[in-house]
Design an enzyme around this catalytic site. Structure first.
Site, PDB file in Angstrom:
ATOM      1  CG  ASP A 258      -3.971   7.480  -3.902  1.00 34.59           C
ATOM      2  OD1 ASP A 258      -3.538   8.313  -3.257  1.00 34.59           O
ATOM      3  OD2 ASP A 258      -4.531   6.764  -2.510  1.00 34.59           O
ATOM      4  CB  ALA A 259       0.439  10.230  -3.298  1.00 31.93           C
TER       5      ALA A 259
ATOM      6  CG  ASP B 192      -0.807   5.873   3.093  1.00 35.17           C
ATOM      7  OD1 ASP B 192      -0.137   6.934   2.531  1.00 35.17           O
ATOM      8  OD2 ASP B 192      -1.980   5.639   3.566  1.00 35.17           O
ATOM      9  CE  LYS B 193       0.832   0.024   7.460  1.00 35.34           C
ATOM     10  NZ  LYS B 193       1.505   0.843   8.742  1.00 35.34           N
TER      11      LYS B 193
ATOM     12  CD  GLU C  45      13.853  18.806  13.323  1.00 37.43           C
ATOM     13  OE1 GLU C  45      14.500  19.934  12.834  1.00 37.43           O
ATOM     14  OE2 GLU C  45      14.463  18.229  13.889  1.00 37.43           O
TER      15      GLU C  45
ATOM     16  NE  ARG D 289      -1.730   9.440   3.730  1.00 39.39           N
ATOM     17  CZ  ARG D 289      -1.509   9.870   2.069  1.00 39.39           C
ATOM     18  NH1 ARG D 289      -2.056  10.894   2.101  1.00 39.39           N
ATOM     19  NH2 ARG D 289      -1.344   9.588   0.797  1.00 39.39           N
ATOM     20  CE  LYS D 290      -4.805   3.366   4.852  1.00 40.48           C
ATOM     21  NZ  LYS D 290      -3.865   4.983   4.371  1.00 40.48           N
TER      22      LYS D 290
ATOM     23  CE  LYS E 143      12.225  12.713  17.717  1.00 41.03           C
ATOM     24  NZ  LYS E 143      13.748  12.208  17.294  1.00 41.03           N
TER      25      LYS E 143
ATOM     26  CG  ASP F 199       3.861  10.949  18.938  1.00 40.49           C
ATOM     27  OD1 ASP F 199       3.149  11.060  19.818  1.00 40.49           O
ATOM     28  OD2 ASP F 199       4.139  11.662  17.974  1.00 40.49           O
TER      29      ASP F 199
ATOM     30  CG  PHE G 259      -6.116  -2.941  -7.079  1.00 36.53           C
ATOM     31  CD1 PHE G 259      -5.332  -1.798  -7.583  1.00 36.53           C
ATOM     32  CD2 PHE G 259      -6.825  -3.284  -6.092  1.00 36.53           C
ATOM     33  CE1 PHE G 259      -4.931  -1.501  -6.762  1.00 36.53           C
ATOM     34  CE2 PHE G 259      -5.654  -3.297  -4.834  1.00 36.53           C
ATOM     35  CZ  PHE G 259      -4.636  -1.910  -5.390  1.00 36.53           C
TER      36      PHE G 259
ATOM     37  CE  LYS H 293       5.839  10.921  14.959  1.00 40.14           C
ATOM     38  NZ  LYS H 293       5.198  10.592  15.362  1.00 40.14           N
TER      39      LYS H 293
ATOM     40  CG  HIS I 240      -1.849   0.895   1.594  1.00 46.18           C
ATOM     41  ND1 HIS I 240      -1.450   2.274   1.751  1.00 46.18           N
ATOM     42  CD2 HIS I 240      -3.207   1.190   0.633  1.00 46.18           C
ATOM     43  CE1 HIS I 240      -2.726   2.786   1.511  1.00 46.18           C
ATOM     44  NE2 HIS I 240      -3.586   2.375   1.260  1.00 46.18           N
TER      45      HIS I 240
ATOM     46  CE  LYS J  59      -7.994   0.610   1.708  1.00 44.27           C
ATOM     47  NZ  LYS J  59      -8.330   1.972   1.638  1.00 44.27           N
TER      48      LYS J  59
ATOM     49  CD  GLU K 100       7.248  12.550   9.202  1.00 46.70           C
ATOM     50  OE1 GLU K 100       6.712  11.557   8.303  1.00 46.70           O
ATOM     51  OE2 GLU K 100       7.431  12.947  10.030  1.00 46.70           O
TER      52      GLU K 100
END
Length: 392
Positions: free
Chosen positions: A245-246, A19-20, A58, A251-252, A276, A278, A237, A272, A17, A172, A45
């Site tokens: 798709d960008a 994003d992945k 960074e 995002r997931k 961090k 997060d 598909f 990260k 995918h 998906k 990122e």
């Protein structure tokens, strides 16, 4: 009293995918930095689109003089990720896509906040993190997300082994699980969309390929004559991945955690380093929640931790056992800091997080995975259960 009979749905996405793909590149870069320097600082990122990957953020090494030379390796790392995922499309190919590296040295002001005025290591940012566990599956994960991951992981295995050469990387899954008496008992609907080789292949053709593997990974009896199947429901598909798709790192986040069955603090994990919170505190919260359930103190457990940038200790610890507990949640809240140091340094030390173990987390969930011999998924251990039980 919580509902006992209902249908709950979660989705997963494959390593291909868009994003992945970005999560994988960001985490592979993190791993490379940590292999070079366990004290490296990384906030990476990635953006991907047709024939292009852009990497920014960074980074820092203990010896910053080595940073410039290390930067030359970034495009090679990105291409290796894309190759392993399996992209060799005309408009997204590991050998020909353009890779732009915009990583730069970490902000001195952020570094100062993490180090802290007194030299004690503070949190890398403010934020709230949640961990969750439930005894409805052997891995103490919510069933919908755990089995949605399992479907795509199995399809990736047979695709990459050559067993199913007509499948392609982007996919998906979505699973609607039926609960009775508060326990998962079946699947009311299965949605699976997967990239494939040819426009000549119909949805029925793709279902014939994937159905045996879906049957294989779901518990026996969960699929019945009443289960609805939606395989490639829009039809063709063929164009997939970043060409279709960008993609973007982070995002997931619901796919990465509990599929919506528990709250999410909002911070993404991939790219990260473990200073961090997060990332590291979300792992710690899952570790604590899992050990509460593993100790038999509750059937379900949610743990929330909160932090402020530059402050070492969590500002608050909150526990909810949803009325399923044998122990007062307030007593668990008091016990937690007795058995685990929840400062950023304490979390990293306890879970041994300063090592290159993150690229493997980028797809199929950060939780509900078996702990690995080299320290991967250390937050999935249940080795704190006895200590927690004694501390309450």
């Amino acid at each position: 009293m919580s509902r006992q009979s209902y249908i709950f749905t979660s989705e997963s996405v494959s390593e291909g995918h868009p994003d992945k793909v970005c999560d994988r590149i960001s985490d592979a870069i993190l791993d490379a930095f940590l292999a070079e320097d366990p004290r490296a600082r990384v906030a990476c990122e990635t953006f991907a689109t047709t024939n292009r990957v852009v990497i920014g953020g960074e980074v820092g090494l203990t010896d910053q003089a080595r940073l410039h030379t290390f930067m030359d390796r970034i495009p090679e790392i990105a291409r290796a990720c894309i190759k392993d995922i399996g992209y060799e499309q005309d408009k997204f190919h590991h050998a020909t896509c353009e890779v732009t590296n915009l990583l730069h040295e970490q902000s001195a002001h952020i570094a100062q906040g993490v180090t802290g005025e007194r030299g004690d290591e503070g949190a890398g940012d403010q934020g709230i993190m949640f961990g969750y566990a439930t005894n409805e599956t052997p891995d103490l994960m919510p069933a919908p997300i755990q089995y949605a991951h399992a479907i795509l992981r199995r399809l990736a295995e047979v695709r990459k082994s050559g067993q199913e050469p007509l499948l392609r990387p982007d996919a998906k899954s979505q699973l609607s699980v039926r609960y009775e008496g508060g326990k998962p008992v079946g699947v009311s609907s299965i949605v699976l969309s997967t990239q494939h080789e040819s426009e000549a292949q119909s949805s029925a053709d793709i279902r014939a390929i994937v159905e045996p593997y879906i049957q294989e990974v779901l518990p026996e009896g969960w699929i019945t004559a009443d289960t609805q199947w939606w395989v490639n429901p829009t039809g063709t598909f063929v164009i997939g991945g970043p060409d279709g798709d960008a993609g973007l790192t982070g995002r997931k986040i619901i796919v990465d955690t509990y599929g919506g069955a528990a709250p999410h603090g909002g911070g993404a994990f991939s790219g990260k380093d473990p200073t961090k919170v997060d990332r590291s505190a979300a792992y710690a919260a899952r570790y604590l929640a899992k050990n509460v359930v593993a100790a038999g103190m509750a059937d379900r457990c949610l743990v929330q931790l909160s932090y402020a940038i530059g402050v070492a200790k969590p500002l608050s610890i909150y526990v909810d056992t949803f009325g399923t507990g044998e122990v007062d949640p307030a007593a668990i809240e008091i016990a937690i800091p007795k058995v685990m140091d929840l400062t950023p340094r304490g979390i990293r030390t306890h879970l041994d997080l300063n090592r290159p173990i993150y690229a493997r987390t980028a797809a199929y969930g950060h939780f509900g995975r078996a702990p690995e011999a080299d320290g991967g998924f250390s937050w999935e251990k249940a080795d704190l259960a006895e200590a927690l039980a004694k501390a309450v």
